[in-house]
Design a protein around this motif. Structure first.
Motif, short mmCIF file in Angstrom:
data_model
loop_
_atom_site.label_atom_id
_atom_site.label_comp_id
_atom_site.label_asym_id
_atom_site.label_seq_id
_atom_site.Cartn_x
_atom_site.Cartn_y
_atom_site.Cartn_z
N ASN A 68 4.57 -1.74 -1.14
CA ASN A 68 4.72 -0.74 -0.09
C ASN A 68 4.09 0.57 -0.54
N ASN A 100 6.79 0.21 13.21
CA ASN A 100 6.09 -0.77 12.38
C ASN A 100 5.26 -1.71 13.26
N GLU A 129 3.38 4.67 0.93
CA GLU A 129 3.57 5.69 1.95
C GLU A 129 2.98 7.01 1.47
N THR A 179 2.55 -1.94 4.29
CA THR A 179 3.32 -2.91 3.51
C THR A 179 2.58 -4.24 3.51
N ARG A 229 6.03 -8.21 -2.70
CA ARG A 229 6.01 -7.17 -1.67
C ARG A 229 5.52 -5.86 -2.29
#
Length: 285
Positions: A216, A153, A218, A202, A214
């Motif tokens: 996120n 990250n 992927e 993120t 939040r």
């Protein structure tokens, strides 16, 4: 082309949401000059360790398999939900951990299993790897997956209200499918493991005081030897940092996978998708 359209239609609402976060208050982002010392800037999540643990409540799961028999070489398409009565819901634990070596560099780890089962009286004959499950037989079916994700990250931006992280790593997903007919004394079982390279982003946005948003995202594309396919996973959550080290969160998670495998234990195609709801506690140190 259809695959690209499906991916774009699936991801567009989230991409639009991410873009809107940067447009919420451009004036606020411009208030601080670039030369201001880091110590005078309010950073989001300056702690080294963050653990999110809770429940993953899955609904609207849909799974399709194309199984190529190891003995027969013949493929059979199965809709596990309608043809075999597999449950479309499941309640699972979920764990997400982030550890930072420095304010910019860290690692992420996540784990969650999804176990589904069902039973049904067959409306037609089904042939799996040369074995015939006859119409009228009552069969029980299981479809279990476990996902392990380890990623590097890097924090690209962390300034006042917005933090943006990029990550790249490896997702290892295991699949287990089993079907059993007690009346005919037949059993078939397939096991597969797929190591999937992933990358994603993120964004965490400070809405007000202790309330955070939040999101996120992927993505995975791969075509290599016995593996080929696409995976997309996105989540959107609201978090409240109630205390200095403890908080709570809740959100929604969407997942889609299409994977072609040619392994010793499993040959065929897996299509798996679901919507899940997240409820979790947060610990920071």
């Amino acid at each position: 082309m259809n695959k690209i359209k499906n991916i774009l239609s699936f991801t567009f609402p989230y991409i639009a949401l991410l873009s809107s976060l940067f447009l919420v208050s451009p004036a606020a982002l411009a208030e601080e000059p670039a030369s201001i010392p880091v110590k005078d800037v309010t950073l989001i999540d300056p702690e080294k360790l963050e653990i999110r643990a809770g429940a993953f409540i899955i609904r609207n799961a849909d799974t399709n398999l194309v199984l190529v028999g190891q003995n027969s070489g013949v493929g059979v398409a199965l809709d596990l939900d309608s043809a075999l009565g597999l449950n479309s819901s499941a309640d699972s634990p979920r764990l997400d951990i982030q550890y930072k070596f420095t304010p910019e560099h860290g690692i992420n780890f996540s784990y969650y299993p999804v176990n589904r089962k069902g039973s049904k009286v067959l409306l037609q004959d089904i042939i799996i790897d040369g074995e015939v499950f006859l119409q009228g037989a009552e069969v029980s079916t299981t479809f279990n997956t476990a996902s392990y994700n380890l990623a590097y990250n890097y924090t690209l931006f962390n300034h006042n209200k917005i933090r943006l992280d990029a990550k790249a790593g490896l997702n290892i997903t295991t699949f287990q499918f089993g079907i059993n007919s007690k009346s005919d004394d037949l059993n078939e079982r397939f096991v597969a493991t797929a190591p999937l390279p992933t990358f994603g982003f993120t964004i965490k946005y400070k809405v007000y005081n202790k309330l955070y948003l939040r999101t996120n995202w992927e993505l995975f594309f791969l075509s290599y030897e016995e593996y080929s396919g696409t995976q997309t996973e996105m989540s959107l959550s609201l978090e409240h940092q109630t205390f200095k080290s403890f908080g709570f969160g809740a959100g929604i998670n969407k997942y889609f996978l299409k994977l072609n495998l040619d392994q010793d234990d499993f040959a065929g195609t897996i299509e798996n998708s679901y919507t899940g709801y997240l409820v979790y506690m947060i610990y920071k140190y």
